[in-house]
Structure formats: C-alpha cells, structure tokens
Design a protein around this motif. Sequence first.
Motif, short mmCIF file in Angstrom:
data_model
loop_
_atom_site.label_atom_id
_atom_site.label_comp_id
_atom_site.label_asym_id
_atom_site.label_seq_id
_atom_site.Cartn_x
_atom_site.Cartn_y
_atom_site.Cartn_z
N LEU A 135 0.93 -1.03 -0.09
CA LEU A 135 0.12 -0.05 0.07
C LEU A 135 0.80 1.19 0.10
O LEU A 135 0.53 2.24 -0.86
CB LEU A 135 -0.92 0.05 1.15
N GLY A 136 2.09 1.22 0.73
CA GLY A 136 3.02 2.38 0.93
C GLY A 136 3.64 2.65 -0.39
O GLY A 136 3.51 3.71 -1.10
N VAL A 137 4.20 1.62 -0.99
CA VAL A 137 4.56 1.79 -2.29
C VAL A 137 3.79 2.12 -3.40
O VAL A 137 4.07 2.82 -4.20
CB VAL A 137 5.40 0.37 -2.74
N GLY A 138 2.61 1.38 -3.28
CA GLY A 138 1.58 2.01 -4.23
C GLY A 138 1.37 3.17 -4.35
O GLY A 138 0.86 4.20 -5.27
N MET A 171 -0.45 -4.44 -9.00
CA MET A 171 -0.12 -3.12 -9.62
C MET A 171 1.46 -2.66 -9.05
O MET A 171 2.20 -2.57 -9.96
CB MET A 171 -1.11 -2.34 -9.55
N VAL A 172 1.60 -2.88 -7.81
CA VAL A 172 3.00 -2.58 -7.43
C VAL A 172 4.16 -3.63 -8.14
O VAL A 172 5.17 -3.08 -8.14
CB VAL A 172 3.04 -2.56 -5.89
N VAL A 173 3.63 -5.00 -8.07
CA VAL A 173 4.91 -5.72 -8.80
C VAL A 173 4.99 -5.34 -10.02
O VAL A 173 6.16 -5.41 -10.50
CB VAL A 173 4.23 -7.17 -8.68
N VAL A 174 4.05 -4.89 -10.99
CA VAL A 174 4.04 -4.58 -12.12
C VAL A 174 5.03 -3.14 -12.38
O VAL A 174 5.94 -3.25 -13.03
CB VAL A 174 2.73 -4.31 -13.08
N VAL A 198 8.98 -2.63 -14.23
CA VAL A 198 8.95 -1.89 -15.16
C VAL A 198 10.24 -0.82 -14.79
O VAL A 198 11.22 -0.80 -15.67
CB VAL A 198 7.95 -0.73 -15.59
N LEU A 199 10.38 -0.57 -13.52
CA LEU A 199 11.46 0.37 -13.16
C LEU A 199 12.91 -0.61 -13.28
O LEU A 199 13.76 -0.09 -13.57
CB LEU A 199 11.32 1.02 -11.70
#
Length: 463
Positions: free
Chosen positions: A37-40, A186-189, A193-194
Amino acid sequence: MRRRLFATRSVDSLVADTSVDGQALKRAVGPVQLTALGVGAVIGTGIFVVIGEGAALAGPGVIFAFVLAGLACLFSALSYAELASSMPVSGSAYTYTYATLGELVAWIIGWDLILEYGVAVAAIAVGWGGNVNAFLDATFGVTLPAAISQSPPDGTVNLPAVLVVLVITALLALGVRESARVNLVMVVVKLAVLIFFIVVACTAIRTGNFTPLLPEGGDGVVSAAAIIFFAFIGFDAVTCGSEEARNPAKDLPIAIIGSLVICTVFYVLVSIGAIGIAGAGTLSGSDAPLAAALSEGAGITWAAAILAFGALVAITSVVLVILYGQTRIFFSMCRDGLLPRRLATLHPRFGTPVMLTVGLGLLISVLAALVPLSEIVRLTNIGTLFAFVLVNVGVLVLRRTRPDMPRPYRVPFSPVLPLLGIGFAIYLMADLPASTWLRFGLWLLAGVVIYALYGYRHSRLRS
Ligand SMILES: NC(=[NH2+])NCCC[C@H](N)C(=O)O
C-alpha cells in the motif's frame, strides 16, 4: 470554550471505541500488502515525470535531490511509525492530532487531508487520461479524440479519468482485502518496469553525463528536492489502514519505513541510470523523461510503450491507495461526530464504509471530468508537509504527557529526529510560493467555518 477546542481524546478511548452501530472494519491486511500500500501510494508521476523538472533545476545533482527528499521524509516516517504502532486506529495524522493537540487542530488537519487527498486523486486521474493516450500512441499509434479524453479547456470531458476513479471506487467498496490484492499486483508490475529501466540503463551509462555534477550548486539541489518531495508523498497513507491491519503494532512500522526505503532505493537507482545514459538536458526537456532517456541514450525506441504502460499502472495504484486513505480519514471524522456520523455506516458484508466511499468517488470523478487542475496540485505538497509537522509534534507531546504509554515502536534519538522532521518540513514549506500559501490559508479558513457550524456542536467528545 478554550478547554473544549483543545480537548484531546485519550489514546485508550480511541483504541477502545472503533465500531459504528456494532460494526467494525475488517482486520484483513498483512505486512506484505501493507508495505505494498505504501509503495502503491508513493511511486507515480514523481519518478515518471517530475524527475525531468528536478533535472532542470539541479542537473545531475537531481540524484542528490532524491536522497535529500528521501531523508527529509525518513524523520517524519519514523514519527508516523511510532504513533501508528501505539494508536492502531484509522485516520492517520487526524487521529494522532486528536490525541495530542486537541479537537480543533485535529479537525483542521483532517479537513486539510481530505481535501488534499481528494484534489490529488482528481489531478492524478486527469494525468492518467494523458497517460492512456501516451500508451495508445506508443503501442498502436492511435489516440483518443481530445473532446472525450481531456478536461476543459482542451477537451469537453475527461472520460478516462472518470472511468479510473469509478472502477477504483467500486473496488474499494467491495472490500479492503480485494483492494489490497489488486494493489499488490500493480505494485509488482510497476517495480518490474523500473527494474527493466535500471537494467537497460546500466548497459549504456556514459560517465561524461555526470559532469558538471552540480551546475547550480547546492541551492539547485535544494530547490529540486522541494519539488521531488512530491515523488515521496504517500507512505503516510499506510497509516490510514491501521484499523484494517492484522497486526498493526508490528506491521505498521515495518510497512511505513519499509515502503519509504524501497522507494528511495528505486528512485536513486533510476535517477542515476537516467542521468547516466541521457544526461540532465534530455530529462528536463521531455514530459516522458524516462522513455526519452532510453530512446535517446540507448537507442531503444520501443521502450516508450513499456514505460508508458508502467506509468499507467503506477498512477492507477496511487489513485487506489490515496482514495482509500481519504475514505478512512473521512470515516474517522464521521465516527467522531465532526462530520455526519451516519455516513460512517459500514456495509454488513463488505465491511467497508460503502456510502461514503461511493459518495467521495462520485464527487472526485466529477471534479476530474470537468476541472482543469494543474494550479491546485501545488497545494498537495504544502498540505502534506503540514501533516508531517503535526505528526512529529504529536510524538513529542505524547512523550511528555503520556511517558509510559505502550509504544511497540519508538523513534530513536527523540527528540532530535522528530525535531529534524519538523525542521525539514518547514524548510520545504518555506520554499513554496506565496500564492500556494494564500490558497492554503483560505482552504483552512473554510474548514474552521465548517467546524464552527457543524463539528463543534456534534462532536462525540462532548456527549
Ligand atoms: N496524497 C498525495 N497527494 N499523493 C500524491 C502522491 C504522489 C506520488 N508520490 C507520485 O509520485 O505520483
């Protein structure tokens, strides 16, 4: 009256009194999902877009701007972690302030955060519309007509923005577990990408791109950091999920500090890579700086599609977590009677505040559809920094007034680190233009009027 305005809620009553009509939020979120949630909430347009503005101000020194902004956030993150672990109640800075500085200040910060989150979600959703077109263009060579994909004055209605807000609203209404799961994907995706960007960049770095390292000196780095700060906003949103965490005392500090550290590491690596392959000039001259860096620095033109996709997913998860946080702060304020308590009713099966989630989602989608928002966005930084100040102050106050309260996590070196957190936040606030301060003042004034008319009379603290 003074007594009343500054009356605080005791920590014990906050923790004990969490149900509405016998219903409580579901404790369904574990440590990995909390960190996600934080990274999101954090990784979004900041790294995909604002990095270009930072490079314009500081040249290659933008790398240090990321370090500086991350450090400035770290002190406040520690304070958030301490308060979240000792008051595992939703509402974030609003709740912590209620327990330390009293009702009036709590109302002001809650009001500040609700509007800040709402405007941010609308503005980010509008940017999402722009990213849909960038993605369609890079992948298929087509774009949606401006009339239905941009807000006035460039178009008529921003349908993609409306769509993303409504879909996420529905997801949030359905359940916190479902929302946290979708967010994790979504965070994993976006991290993938980064990582792709960092790996490709490593193969094409030219050391010449790092010189001169600080073309605008230390001042350039500080000005860049004040803007780059935006890229770090969001880790505080984790504390909105306190009441839905399975093991808040332990997991919240991990999630708050963990997500900040993860994001800082990614940001620093990405900025080193971006400067290293393309130089500050390329970044500052583009509105998709990372894609520009790969195509100009490494000759990889197809990367634009991947980065546009990454940005799209990243921004979607930011919208999800910020909207989530907003509903939980609003929920807490309704529960305390400062806003109509009826709105906080929880859905018997989903366990979410459905009525206010849908209400806020609809309001924000209208805002996103029709209002050009670029001007208001700057308010985001000042609103968040204000919350940081109060949270740091809150830590100091509670150590005075409640020295022996259980604190599963404690900020080390208090009062030094909370004071540094306050100092950094005020320093960055002072860097913002007078017009931002004026709007911020008007915004708070409106809040005080509403409090006088409603919250002051209906507060549950009195009854
Ligand atoms: N509460 C907020 N204003 N959140 C905005 C988060 C922005 C996020 N850090 C980004 O880089 O896109």
